[in-house]
Write a protein that holds these residues in place. Structure first.
Motif, PDB file in Angstrom:
ATOM      1  N   SER A  22      66.710   6.260  32.754  1.00  0.00           N
ATOM      2  CA  SER A  22      67.598   6.803  31.718  1.00  0.00           C
ATOM      3  C   SER A  22      66.883   6.892  30.379  1.00  0.00           C
ATOM      4  N   MET A  23      67.209   7.943  29.633  1.00  0.00           N
ATOM      5  CA  MET A  23      66.701   8.090  28.280  1.00  0.00           C
ATOM      6  C   MET A  23      67.567   7.233  27.364  1.00  0.00           C
ATOM      7  N   ALA A  31      65.702  10.492  21.025  1.00  0.00           N
ATOM      8  CA  ALA A  31      65.132   9.756  22.150  1.00  0.00           C
ATOM      9  C   ALA A  31      64.184   8.690  21.629  1.00  0.00           C
ATOM     10  N   LEU A  34      62.447   5.182  27.490  1.00  0.00           N
ATOM     11  CA  LEU A  34      62.755   5.508  28.872  1.00  0.00           C
ATOM     12  C   LEU A  34      62.918   4.180  29.606  1.00  0.00           C
ATOM     13  N   PHE A  55      59.508   6.378  24.033  1.00  0.00           N
ATOM     14  CA  PHE A  55      59.606   7.740  24.533  1.00  0.00           C
ATOM     15  C   PHE A  55      58.417   8.609  24.132  1.00  0.00           C
TER      16      PHE A  55
END
Length: 69
Positions: A22-23, A31, A34, A55
């Protein structure tokens, strides 16, 4: 090293089983990470800890960039 460690607020965990990949976004929907792992215990609330790769590093390692449509 160079990973994000995230703790949920209150008595709730930040992540749950199946959330890997999932971000993670910040308050402004940017963002930031991760998600790759989480635990059921740990942290100051003992509700668990979540771990993520930054990210920007993920994008660089994959050789890709985000394009907003």
């Amino acid at each position: 090293d160079d990973q994000l460690e995230i703790e949920g607020s209150g008595n709730a965990a930040f992540s749950d089983s199946g959330d890997s990949g999932s971000m993670i976004v910040d308050e402004e929907m940017r963002a930031t990470g991760l998600l790759f792992a989480g635990s059921d215990h740990g942290g100051s609330n003992d509700a668990g800890l979540t771990y993520a790769n930054p990210f920007g590093v993920v994008l660089k390692k994959l050789g890709v960039r985000l394009v907003l449509a």
